[in-house]
Design a protein around this motif. Sequence first.
Motif, PDB file in Angstrom:
ATOM      1  N   LYS A 144       0.834  -1.203   0.000  1.00 37.14           N
ATOM      2  CA  LYS A 144       0.000   0.000   0.000  1.00 37.14           C
ATOM      3  C   LYS A 144       0.866   1.250   0.000  1.00 37.14           C
ATOM      4  O   LYS A 144       0.617   2.195  -0.750  1.00 37.14           O
ATOM      5  CB  LYS A 144      -0.930  -0.007   1.216  1.00 37.14           C
ATOM      6  CG  LYS A 144      -1.816   1.211   1.318  1.00 37.14           C
ATOM      7  CD  LYS A 144      -2.665   1.181   2.562  1.00 37.14           C
ATOM      8  CE  LYS A 144      -3.453   2.465   2.659  1.00 37.14           C
ATOM      9  NZ  LYS A 144      -4.022   2.662   3.970  1.00 37.14           N
ATOM     10  N   LEU A 145       1.908   1.252   0.815  1.00 38.37           N
ATOM     11  CA  LEU A 145       2.801   2.410   0.872  1.00 38.37           C
ATOM     12  C   LEU A 145       3.521   2.634  -0.451  1.00 38.37           C
ATOM     13  O   LEU A 145       3.657   3.773  -0.904  1.00 38.37           O
ATOM     14  CB  LEU A 145       3.809   2.232   2.014  1.00 38.37           C
ATOM     15  CG  LEU A 145       3.221   2.328   3.411  1.00 38.37           C
ATOM     16  CD1 LEU A 145       4.270   1.966   4.448  1.00 38.37           C
ATOM     17  CD2 LEU A 145       2.678   3.721   3.658  1.00 38.37           C
ATOM     18  N   HIS A 146       3.986   1.547  -1.060  1.00 33.85           N
ATOM     19  CA  HIS A 146       4.647   1.689  -2.358  1.00 33.85           C
ATOM     20  C   HIS A 146       3.677   2.234  -3.410  1.00 33.85           C
ATOM     21  O   HIS A 146       4.050   3.084  -4.221  1.00 33.85           O
ATOM     22  CB  HIS A 146       5.238   0.348  -2.819  1.00 33.85           C
ATOM     23  CG  HIS A 146       6.526   0.024  -2.149  1.00 33.85           C
ATOM     24  ND1 HIS A 146       6.733  -1.172  -1.500  1.00 33.85           N
ATOM     25  CD2 HIS A 146       7.681   0.723  -2.016  1.00 33.85           C
ATOM     26  CE1 HIS A 146       7.954  -1.181  -1.003  1.00 33.85           C
ATOM     27  NE2 HIS A 146       8.550  -0.051  -1.279  1.00 33.85           N
ATOM     28  N   LEU A 147       2.434   1.760  -3.387  1.00 34.31           N
ATOM     29  CA  LEU A 147       1.441   2.262  -4.332  1.00 34.31           C
ATOM     30  C   LEU A 147       1.136   3.729  -4.087  1.00 34.31           C
ATOM     31  O   LEU A 147       0.982   4.521  -5.028  1.00 34.31           O
ATOM     32  CB  LEU A 147       0.157   1.422  -4.248  1.00 34.31           C
ATOM     33  CG  LEU A 147       0.252   0.023  -4.849  1.00 34.31           C
ATOM     34  CD1 LEU A 147      -0.949  -0.812  -4.445  1.00 34.31           C
ATOM     35  CD2 LEU A 147       0.382   0.097  -6.368  1.00 34.31           C
ATOM     36  N   GLU A 148       1.060   4.123  -2.820  1.00 32.35           N
ATOM     37  CA  GLU A 148       0.828   5.532  -2.500  1.00 32.35           C
ATOM     38  C   GLU A 148       1.989   6.394  -2.957  1.00 32.35           C
ATOM     39  O   GLU A 148       1.784   7.490  -3.499  1.00 32.35           O
ATOM     40  CB  GLU A 148       0.598   5.699  -0.994  1.00 32.35           C
ATOM     41  CG  GLU A 148      -0.754   5.199  -0.533  1.00 32.35           C
ATOM     42  CD  GLU A 148      -0.940   5.244   0.974  1.00 32.35           C
ATOM     43  OE1 GLU A 148       0.024   5.558   1.710  1.00 32.35           O
ATOM     44  OE2 GLU A 148      -2.063   4.950   1.420  1.00 32.35           O
ATOM     45  N   GLU A 149       3.221   5.913  -2.767  1.00 30.33           N
ATOM     46  CA  GLU A 149       4.400   6.662  -3.223  1.00 30.33           C
ATOM     47  C   GLU A 149       4.393   6.834  -4.734  1.00 30.33           C
ATOM     48  O   GLU A 149       4.696   7.904  -5.241  1.00 30.33           O
ATOM     49  CB  GLU A 149       5.680   5.952  -2.790  1.00 30.33           C
ATOM     50  CG  GLU A 149       5.967   6.044  -1.317  1.00 30.33           C
ATOM     51  CD  GLU A 149       7.129   5.156  -0.881  1.00 30.33           C
ATOM     52  OE1 GLU A 149       7.680   4.406  -1.705  1.00 30.33           O
ATOM     53  OE2 GLU A 149       7.475   5.221   0.312  1.00 30.33           O
ATOM     54  N   GLU A 150       4.037   5.757  -5.452  1.00 26.44           N
ATOM     55  CA  GLU A 150       4.025   5.817  -6.908  1.00 26.44           C
ATOM     56  C   GLU A 150       2.907   6.709  -7.429  1.00 26.44           C
ATOM     57  O   GLU A 150       3.058   7.348  -8.473  1.00 26.44           O
ATOM     58  CB  GLU A 150       3.911   4.421  -7.508  1.00 26.44           C
ATOM     59  CG  GLU A 150       5.195   3.616  -7.347  1.00 26.44           C
ATOM     60  CD  GLU A 150       5.148   2.250  -8.007  1.00 26.44           C
ATOM     61  OE1 GLU A 150       4.215   1.988  -8.804  1.00 26.44           O
ATOM     62  OE2 GLU A 150       6.040   1.456  -7.728  1.00 26.44           O
ATOM     63  N   SER A 151       1.791   6.767  -6.722  1.00 25.73           N
ATOM     64  CA  SER A 151       0.672   7.596  -7.190  1.00 25.73           C
ATOM     65  C   SER A 151       0.946   9.080  -6.976  1.00 25.73           C
ATOM     66  O   SER A 151       0.368   9.918  -7.665  1.00 25.73           O
ATOM     67  CB  SER A 151      -0.627   7.183  -6.512  1.00 25.73           C
ATOM     68  OG  SER A 151      -0.607   7.531  -5.152  1.00 25.73           O
ATOM     69  N   VAL A 152       1.824   9.417  -6.047  1.00 24.50           N
ATOM     70  CA  VAL A 152       2.175  10.801  -5.770  1.00 24.50           C
ATOM     71  C   VAL A 152       3.262  11.284  -6.730  1.00 24.50           C
ATOM     72  O   VAL A 152       3.310  12.441  -7.122  1.00 24.50           O
ATOM     73  CB  VAL A 152       2.638  10.990  -4.306  1.00 24.50           C
ATOM     74  CG1 VAL A 152       3.135  12.399  -4.052  1.00 24.50           C
ATOM     75  CG2 VAL A 152       1.510  10.637  -3.359  1.00 24.50           C
ATOM     76  N   SER A 153       4.127  10.374  -7.146  1.00 25.71           N
ATOM     77  CA  SER A 153       5.257  10.735  -8.013  1.00 25.71           C
ATOM     78  C   SER A 153       4.826  11.158  -9.380  1.00 25.71           C
ATOM     79  O   SER A 153       3.920  10.814  -9.967  1.00 25.71           O
ATOM     80  CB  SER A 153       6.208   9.545  -8.167  1.00 25.71           C
ATOM     81  OG  SER A 153       6.662   9.155  -6.884  1.00 25.71           O
TER      82      SER A 153
END
Length: 153
Positions: A144-153
């Motif tokens: 979930k954290l990796h997906l959140e990081e990628e969606s912000v980038s």
Amino acid sequence: MADIGAYLKKHTEALVKDVGIEAACDITGKSKATLGRYYSDNAEHCDRFMPVDAVARLEKAASYPHVTSALADLKNITLSYDGRNTDTPRTGGVNSDVIALSQRFAMLMTEYQAAIEDGIITMNEAKRLLKETSLLQQVLIEMKLHLEEESVS
């Protein structure tokens, strides 16, 4: 209330064991006996719980916030972590998380298959299943954290 107390005591025990009893004594300033009373299921200790400041200190040193997670579970709350409380950056990405997720799920299914083989899930088997479920949850949180990081980038 008895069920909630037993649930919290089991997670308190998992927290102390995660940190290690000696380290937990040092971190909290409590003796082994006192810490043991916080997760004892003996009737004389049924109303005795670890103080919240001690939980916070131990969870800072632990690999997982066992008691906080248990409290969230009791209220049907889903926890999410961010990188602000960690000193080490997360590695990998969604692809490695998917692989880890499938591996962890396979481990859970292996434990489940072994547990139901005789038609009875023993206490030890249930503990192993709970451990695998918690580890699976940790992988999902990382994903979930990796997906959140990628969606912000």
